[in-house]
Write a protein that holds these residues in place. Structure first.
Motif, short mmCIF file in Angstrom:
data_model
loop_
_atom_site.label_atom_id
_atom_site.label_comp_id
_atom_site.label_asym_id
_atom_site.label_seq_id
_atom_site.Cartn_x
_atom_site.Cartn_y
_atom_site.Cartn_z
N LEU A 506 12.66 26.31 20.12
CA LEU A 506 11.91 25.49 21.07
C LEU A 506 10.65 24.90 20.43
N SER A 507 10.04 25.63 19.50
CA SER A 507 8.86 25.10 18.81
C SER A 507 9.23 23.87 17.98
N ILE A 508 10.36 23.93 17.28
CA ILE A 508 10.83 22.79 16.50
C ILE A 508 11.18 21.63 17.43
N SER A 509 11.78 21.92 18.58
CA SER A 509 12.13 20.87 19.54
C SER A 509 10.87 20.15 20.02
N ARG A 510 9.82 20.90 20.33
CA ARG A 510 8.58 20.26 20.77
C ARG A 510 7.97 19.42 19.64
N GLN A 511 8.05 19.93 18.43
CA GLN A 511 7.51 19.19 17.29
C GLN A 511 8.24 17.86 17.11
N ILE A 512 9.56 17.86 17.28
CA ILE A 512 10.33 16.62 17.13
C ILE A 512 10.01 15.64 18.25
N VAL A 513 9.97 16.13 19.49
CA VAL A 513 9.73 15.25 20.64
C VAL A 513 8.34 14.62 20.55
N GLU A 514 7.33 15.38 20.18
CA GLU A 514 5.98 14.83 20.07
C GLU A 514 5.87 13.84 18.92
N ALA A 515 6.62 14.08 17.84
CA ALA A 515 6.63 13.11 16.75
C ALA A 515 7.27 11.79 17.16
N LEU A 516 8.16 11.83 18.16
CA LEU A 516 8.79 10.62 18.69
C LEU A 516 7.98 10.03 19.84
N HIS A 517 6.72 10.46 20.00
CA HIS A 517 5.82 9.95 21.04
C HIS A 517 6.32 10.28 22.44
N GLY A 518 6.91 11.45 22.59
CA GLY A 518 7.39 11.90 23.89
C GLY A 518 6.74 13.20 24.32
N GLN A 519 7.24 13.78 25.42
CA GLN A 519 6.74 15.06 25.93
C GLN A 519 7.93 15.95 26.29
N ILE A 520 7.69 17.25 26.21
CA ILE A 520 8.70 18.23 26.60
C ILE A 520 8.01 19.32 27.40
N SER A 521 8.67 19.79 28.43
CA SER A 521 8.10 20.83 29.29
C SER A 521 9.23 21.68 29.86
N ALA A 522 8.85 22.81 30.47
CA ALA A 522 9.83 23.71 31.05
C ALA A 522 9.32 24.17 32.42
N GLU A 523 10.26 24.43 33.33
CA GLU A 523 9.91 24.91 34.67
C GLU A 523 11.10 25.68 35.23
N ASN A 524 10.87 26.38 36.33
CA ASN A 524 11.92 27.13 37.00
C ASN A 524 12.51 26.32 38.15
N ARG A 525 13.80 26.44 38.34
CA ARG A 525 14.48 25.84 39.49
C ARG A 525 14.45 26.85 40.64
N ARG A 526 14.13 26.35 41.83
CA ARG A 526 14.04 27.25 43.00
C ARG A 526 14.87 26.67 44.14
N ASP A 527 15.38 27.60 44.98
CA ASP A 527 16.13 27.16 46.15
C ASP A 527 15.18 26.96 47.32
N GLY A 528 15.74 26.73 48.51
CA GLY A 528 14.91 26.47 49.68
C GLY A 528 14.01 27.63 50.05
N ALA A 529 14.42 28.86 49.71
CA ALA A 529 13.60 30.03 50.03
C ALA A 529 12.58 30.33 48.95
N GLY A 530 12.54 29.55 47.89
CA GLY A 530 11.56 29.76 46.83
C GLY A 530 12.02 30.72 45.76
N ARG A 531 13.28 31.14 45.79
CA ARG A 531 13.79 32.04 44.77
C ARG A 531 14.21 31.25 43.52
N VAL A 532 14.02 31.87 42.36
CA VAL A 532 14.37 31.24 41.08
C VAL A 532 15.89 31.25 40.94
N VAL A 533 16.47 30.07 40.70
CA VAL A 533 17.92 29.94 40.56
C VAL A 533 18.29 29.39 39.19
N GLY A 534 17.34 29.29 38.28
CA GLY A 534 17.63 28.79 36.94
C GLY A 534 16.40 28.18 36.29
#
Length: 544
Positions: A506-534
């Protein structure tokens, strides 16, 4: 994506200043010289015209009153009568000198000659010249010298403006005047304009004296054009004053340019030297230079940004070296401990276990060294390659087909692609973009449950292409969302063999994306009840 450049303008502030400094004094000087030539020509032509009219009046008076007409076929001038009349005619203009010539060139009368008790007396022709002092004379001499070097139009009526050896005693060509008069030619002899040794400007014209269409003589009228000299002197002083003002303005503008351009550039050079010698991260760049809105300010900002990027790269290199040393130390310690233990025990089963540990640590070190080598070459490689338009949808379709072809069992996670049917192009390097997508998809496969779905979404997000890789795994601990892209950080699924990952993906992935003038981020997917589903990884890259 094209590299950012400073905005260029046809007429920049610096260019305007340089043009002002170089063009203003030259324009003032050229305009002044042209104006002086025209002014001098006009004054001399006016003097010649007035003097010729006065000579014609004298010639008419002499032709009517001083001619002996006893022989109508051969009228002659009477010298005594002509001399007396000529003196009376010139009395109102004491600065004029008149001479009367017979057809054979003999001088019949001279306004300088006056009768006295003892005979003719020669009087001064002109008033004494004006003495302007040595300084003004020197200035006039220098001005004439400089003017002679510059291209300019000489007065059209001037025959000779150099000091004449003959002084005012010039005589007209009587025979030529008689020929022109007798032939009925309307052409007139050119006036004679010269400057004497005592710096007097003299204008002389010659006009025939006629009686009954017979030319009986020639009258020459000479006058000092003192008004022309006075006017020219005034204009010259004005030009010198204007030149002095232009010179002072040039000096002030040059000093201003020195303060606003030359000195700041020297300060920037000193700041660069300080940075090279380790005198600070910013090289003591003055805030005033960074606030400027011209090219110097752009140069200062570029230098400051370059210095910041350089120090950031050096800091990252130091941290990377420390992290690599720390990560290599762990398997080496494990190998050394296993070897020391192996020397002391005789149990074959225990020895086999220790050899297995050593082999795993060697494999871990080999993977770690390979990833470190890849990460260290990444920056240099991205700085050399050319960024090109790449269809990211086509890459995801290819990775989907490859995933379908390499799945081992039916329960393995399946990759699905949701993207525009016409594709979506971004500025990128194809090999490195594929590396990022494979890292994210492989990470999602590791955490996905059996028969899980991995969804790759692509959409247009207002000038940026947004790529989302979603899985149905346990998600990412909220406390680790900020650190998941750090080097050597590893959050692996339960039951996975130790040492299979180095924590650099993931560190190399961020390095590549930033060198291409982009951004990379991560977050959790949640259902309607607020539980993490991925988990969801989001990559944004500039669109074509």
């Amino acid at each position: 994506m094209p590299r950012p450049r400073f905005r260029q303008r046809w007429v920049s502030p610096l260019l305007r200043r340089i043009l002002l400094v170089n063009a203003l004094p030259l324009a003032l000087l050229v305009v002044s010289l042209l104006y002086l030539d025209q002014y001098q020509n006009g004054l001399l032509e006016a003097q010649v015209t007035a003097l010729r009219e006065q000579a014609r009046v004298f010639a008419g008076a002499l032709g009517e009153s001083a001619v002996n007409t006893s022989d109508p076929k051969d009228p002659k001038l009477v010298a005594e009568v002509a001399g007396s009349l000529l003196r009376r005619l010139t009395e109102p203009t004491p600065d004029a000198h008149a001479k009367l010539y017979a057809p054979d060139g003999t001088v019949l009368a001279d306004s300088r000659m006056r009768e006295g008790p003892g005979g003719p007396i020669t009087t001064d022709m002109l008033p004494p010249p004006v003495d302007r002092g040595p300084v003004l004379r020197m200035i006039g001499s220098i001005y004439d010298k400089v003017l002679s070097w510059l291209p300019h139009r000489a007065p059209s009526t001037t025959v000779d403006l150099t000091p004449s050896a003959g002084g005012p005693d010039w005589q007209p060509d009587v025979k030529e005047e008689l020929r022109l008069s007798s032939s009925g030619n309307s052409n007139e002899t050119a006036p004679y304009i010269r400057r004497t040794r005592d710096d007097r400007l003299l204008v002389t014209v010659a006009v025939p004296v006629e009686r009954d269409k017979h030319t009986v003589g020639i009258i020459s009228l000479t006058r000092e054009a003192r008004e022309v000299d006075e006017s020219l002197f005034t204009v010259r002083m004005s030009i010198l004053a204007l030149f002095g003002m232009a010179l002072a303005l040039t000096v002030l503008l040059s000093w201003y340019l020195s303060l606003t351009i030359a000195r700041p550039i020297l300060r920037l050079a000193q700041a660069a030297a300080d940075m090279r010698e380790g005198g600070g991260r910013s090289g003591n760049l003055a805030p005033a230079l960074l606030k400027r809105r011209d090219e110097v300010g752009a140069l200062a900002s570029a230098l400051a940004n370059s210095a910041a990027a350089l120090w950031e790269r050096m800091d990252a290199t130091e941290r990377f070296a420390a992290d690599v040393a720390h990560e290599l130390k762990n398997p080496l310690s494990s190998i050394r401990s296993a070897i020391e233990t192996l020397r002391r025990i005789e149990d074959i089963d225990r020895q086999r276990q220790l050899l297995t540990i050593i082999a795993q640590d060697v494999t871990r070190m080999d993977r770690l060294i390979s990833d470190v080598s890849d990460a260290s070459r990444l920056d240099a490689e991205l700085s050399r390659v050319t960024i090109e338009p790449i269809d990211v949808v086509a890459i995801l379709r290819t990775l989907q087909q490859l995933d379908e072809a390499t799945r081992d069992a039916e329960q393995d996670p399946r990759l699905e692609v949701i993207a525009p049917p016409n594709g979506l192009s971004v500025w990128a390097v194809e090999d490195r973009l594929v590396q990022v997508l494979r890292n994210l998809i492989g990470n999602a496969q590791s955490f996905s449950p059996p028969r899980g779905r991995i969804i790759a979404r692509v959409r247009d997000a207002g000038g940026m292409a947004e790529l989302c890789i979603e899985d149905e795994g346990p998600g990412i601990p909220d406390a680790n969302l900020e650190h998941i892209f750090d080097r050597f950080y590893s959050e692996r699924p339960t039951g996975e063999k130790f040492g299979q990952h180095s924590g650099l993906g993931l560190s190399i992935s961020r390095q590549i994306v930033e060198a291409l003038h982009g951004q990379i981020s991560a977050e959790n997917r949640r259902d309607g009840a607020g539980r993490v589903v991925g988990a969801r990884f989001i990559v944004r890259l500039p669109m074509v």
